[in-house]
Write an enzyme that holds these catalytic residues in place. Structure first.
Site, PDB file in Angstrom:
ATOM      1  N   LYS A   1     -19.830  18.319  19.353  1.00 12.99           N
ATOM      2  CA  LYS A   1     -20.617  17.981  20.543  1.00 12.99           C
ATOM      3  C   LYS A   1     -21.999  17.479  20.150  1.00 12.99           C
ATOM      4  O   LYS A   1     -22.536  16.562  20.764  1.00 12.99           O
ATOM      5  CB  LYS A   1     -20.743  19.183  21.476  1.00 12.99           C
ATOM      6  CG  LYS A   1     -19.475  19.406  22.288  1.00 12.99           C
ATOM      7  CD  LYS A   1     -19.674  20.424  23.383  1.00 12.99           C
ATOM      8  CE  LYS A   1     -18.370  20.681  24.113  1.00 12.99           C
ATOM      9  NZ  LYS A   1     -18.394  21.852  24.957  1.00 12.99           N
TER      10      LYS A   1
ATOM     11  N   LYS B   1     -11.609  17.440  29.049  1.00 15.99           N
ATOM     12  CA  LYS B   1     -12.232  17.362  30.368  1.00 15.99           C
ATOM     13  C   LYS B   1     -13.420  16.428  30.374  1.00 15.99           C
ATOM     14  O   LYS B   1     -13.762  15.855  31.377  1.00 15.99           O
ATOM     15  CB  LYS B   1     -12.803  18.744  30.717  1.00 15.99           C
ATOM     16  CG  LYS B   1     -11.849  19.695  31.326  1.00 15.99           C
ATOM     17  CD  LYS B   1     -12.641  20.851  31.906  1.00 15.99           C
ATOM     18  CE  LYS B   1     -12.422  22.087  31.093  1.00 15.99           C
ATOM     19  NZ  LYS B   1     -13.325  23.165  31.323  1.00 15.99           N
TER      20      LYS B   1
ATOM     21  N   LYS C   1      -7.679  15.690  21.015  1.00  9.65           N
ATOM     22  CA  LYS C   1      -7.179  16.523  22.121  1.00  9.65           C
ATOM     23  C   LYS C   1      -7.543  15.932  23.498  1.00  9.65           C
ATOM     24  O   LYS C   1      -8.569  15.260  23.636  1.00  9.65           O
ATOM     25  CB  LYS C   1      -7.699  17.964  21.994  1.00  9.65           C
ATOM     26  CG  LYS C   1      -9.146  18.122  22.319  1.00  9.65           C
ATOM     27  CD  LYS C   1      -9.534  19.577  22.552  1.00  9.65           C
ATOM     28  CE  LYS C   1     -10.990  19.598  22.980  1.00  9.65           C
ATOM     29  NZ  LYS C   1     -11.530  20.810  23.437  1.00  9.65           N
TER      30      LYS C   1
HETATM   31  P1  TYM Z   1     -12.469  25.138  28.343  1.00  8.06           P
HETATM   32  O1  TYM Z   1     -12.964  25.225  29.735  1.00  8.06           O
HETATM   33  O2  TYM Z   1     -12.919  23.981  27.510  1.00  8.06           O
HETATM   34  O3  TYM Z   1     -10.891  25.117  28.334  1.00  8.06           O
HETATM   35  C1  TYM Z   1     -10.133  26.053  29.063  1.00  8.06           C
HETATM   36  C2  TYM Z   1      -8.865  26.421  28.331  1.00  8.06           C
HETATM   37  O4  TYM Z   1      -8.053  25.263  28.121  1.00  8.06           O
HETATM   38  C3  TYM Z   1      -7.706  25.161  26.733  1.00  8.06           C
HETATM   39  N1  TYM Z   1      -7.602  23.733  26.401  1.00  8.06           N
HETATM   40  C4  TYM Z   1      -6.517  23.148  25.893  1.00  8.06           C
HETATM   41  N2  TYM Z   1      -5.312  23.644  25.556  1.00  8.06           N
HETATM   42  C5  TYM Z   1      -4.399  22.774  25.069  1.00  8.06           C
HETATM   43  N3  TYM Z   1      -4.641  21.439  24.915  1.00  8.06           N
HETATM   44  C6  TYM Z   1      -5.844  20.904  25.248  1.00  8.06           C
HETATM   45  N4  TYM Z   1      -6.072  19.607  25.108  1.00  8.06           N
HETATM   46  C7  TYM Z   1      -6.845  21.778  25.757  1.00  8.06           C
HETATM   47  N5  TYM Z   1      -8.116  21.594  26.168  1.00  8.06           N
HETATM   48  C8  TYM Z   1      -8.571  22.798  26.552  1.00  8.06           C
HETATM   49  C9  TYM Z   1      -8.848  25.849  26.004  1.00  8.06           C
HETATM   50  O5  TYM Z   1      -8.465  26.258  24.716  1.00  8.06           O
HETATM   51  C10 TYM Z   1      -9.135  27.008  26.932  1.00  8.06           C
HETATM   52  O6  TYM Z   1      -8.231  28.059  26.689  1.00  8.06           O
HETATM   53  N6  TYM Z   1     -15.305  28.412  25.919  1.00  8.06           N
HETATM   54  C11 TYM Z   1     -14.165  28.271  26.767  1.00  8.06           C
HETATM   55  C12 TYM Z   1     -14.257  29.100  28.045  1.00  8.06           C
HETATM   56  C13 TYM Z   1     -14.563  30.530  27.801  1.00  8.06           C
HETATM   57  C14 TYM Z   1     -13.657  31.515  27.324  1.00  8.06           C
HETATM   58  C15 TYM Z   1     -14.396  32.733  27.296  1.00  8.06           C
HETATM   59  C16 TYM Z   1     -12.309  31.454  26.920  1.00  8.06           C
HETATM   60  C17 TYM Z   1     -15.748  31.140  28.062  1.00  8.06           C
HETATM   61  N7  TYM Z   1     -15.645  32.488  27.741  1.00  8.06           N
HETATM   62  C18 TYM Z   1     -13.797  33.923  26.859  1.00  8.06           C
HETATM   63  C19 TYM Z   1     -11.728  32.666  26.487  1.00  8.06           C
HETATM   64  C20 TYM Z   1     -12.471  33.864  26.457  1.00  8.06           C
HETATM   65  C21 TYM Z   1     -13.996  26.828  27.157  1.00  8.06           C
HETATM   66  O7  TYM Z   1     -14.937  26.086  27.184  1.00  8.06           O
HETATM   67  O8  TYM Z   1     -12.754  26.490  27.586  1.00  8.06           O
END
Ligand code: TYM
Length: 330
Positions: free
Chosen positions: A112, A197, A194
């Site tokens: 990032k 979003k 990947k």
């Molecule tokens: P975030 O919001 O970016 O993504 C949410 C979830 O989606 C999964 N993910 C994917 N899985 C498969 N293929 C993809 N292309 C893909 N893109 C995203 C992510 O792995 C995630 O599970 N930091 C985290 C949010 C968070 C969190 C936590 C997660 C905050 N506190 C505590 C677990 C435990 C995040 O930004 O996810």
């Protein structure tokens, strides 16, 4: 006592089928056998600039997405991170045992900050520590996520061990739960990266709210590989392999079954069917989403119940952590 599952999604950008297949879909199944806690990570979202009006909408939409995907508020806790103050409180405590070098190694931060050097703020750098505090506050056993979060969970485990070693056992050591087939859904416009979003081009992803027309268009435009064969080969055919993965996860047909079904068929025929499979999976979800979005009071009530339960569990942990550190707590 049931084991504890904790996970979260950021209410930023367009939630896509990668988020659904990699995370939320797996949460739904876990509700059967675990005590589940699902959070809306809004403090994580503000590590990048957000429009306040849109952020508010996104938070509400994400709760509705959880509900529409099958998270049952009678079984699971759903709450918003910024409504439980202990998350940032524990993050401060954990900051004091985290090395700067550890955070500098985080791949997501490196990516990032390379992409947008002008947007790097302290929050973005500290993001994994807040995530660790989310997880550790609930004495979590399992964290179901996609592969991109693995390194953050490894850091969480290190911080928990370090704290326990220095001050006495306080936190459970959580484990990441990553399903191999859905761990990394790739971008439709670039199957080597990947699905994301924050992608600038919406043709990178299928958003959970995309219309059938747009889904057909996006799948039609999705990058495929040279050759004609519909065969899974991640190295040589990353585009078609990614589409096969999505098809398989949504249709519950195995990849060999699909390869067989599409023997001697063209990419165009395969893509046409895939678009319909996606539309068929998303239509009932989108109908529920509309329903929940028309019931703001019901949704607010779920969040209030969730907040109370989350606060109670996390308060016990923060008290224990403060006591161990020699801090005063009421
Ligand atoms: P975030 O919001 O970016 O993504 C949410 C979830 O989606 C999964 N993910 C994917 N899985 C498969 N293929 C993809 N292309 C893909 N893109 C995203 C992510 O792995 C995630 O599970 N930091 C985290 C949010 C968070 C969190 C936590 C997660 C905050 N506190 C505590 C677990 C435990 C995040 O930004 O996810």
């Amino acid at each position: 006592m049931k084991k504890i599952v904790f996970s979260a999604v950021q209410p930023s950008g367009a939630l896509h089928i990668g988020n659904y297949l990699g995370a939320i879909k797996n949460w739904v199944e876990l509700q059967k056998n675990y005590r589940c806690i699902f959070c809306i990570a809004d403090y994580h979202a503000i590590t990048l600039k957000q429009n306040p009006r849109i952020l508010k909408k996104k938070i509400f939409e994400l709760v509705c997405i959880y509900l529409s995907a099958g998270i049952n508020p009678k079984k699971s806790i759903i709450f918003v991170q910024s409504q439980v103050p202990y998350h940032t409180e524990l993050a401060w405590i954990l900051n004091c045992i985290t090395k700067i070098s550890e955070l500098k190694r985080m791949t997501q931060f490196k990516q990032k900050s390379k992409e947008h050097p002008e947007k790097v703020n302290v929050g973005l750098f500290d993001y994994p520590v807040l995530m660790a505090s989310d997880i550790l506050l609930y004495q979590t056993d399992l964290v179901p996520v996609g592969k991109d979060q693995k390194q953050h969970i490894e850091l969480t485990r290190s911080l928990a061990r370090r704290f326990n070693k220095e001050f006495g056992k306080t936190f459970k050591i959580p484990k990441a739960l990553i399903k191999k087939q859905s761990e990394k859904i790739m971008g439709l416009d670039n199957p080597l990266k990947k699905m994301s979003k924050s992608a600038e081009d919406p043709y990178n992803y299928i958003a959970l709210t995309d219309t059938p027309k747009l889904i057909r268009e996006k799948i039609k435009k999705a990058i495929t590989d040279s050759g004609k064969e519909i065969k899974y080969d991640k190295e040589k055919k990353p585009g078609i392999s990614n589409l096969l993965t999505i098809y398989s996860l949504l249709s519950k047909k195995s990849i060999p079954q699909l390869e067989n079904q599409y023997k001697n068929k063209t990419y165009a025929e395969f893509k046409k069917d895939l678009a319909e499979v996606i539309i068929k999976s998303l239509t009932p979800f989108q109908e529920k989403l509309k329903y929940y979005q028309s019931k703001p009071e019901y949704v607010k009530n779920i969040l209030e119940q969730g907040r109370k339960k989350a606060e109670k569990i996390s308060q016990a942990t923060i008290k224990e952590a403060k006591k161990k550190l020699g801090l005063l707590c009421s």
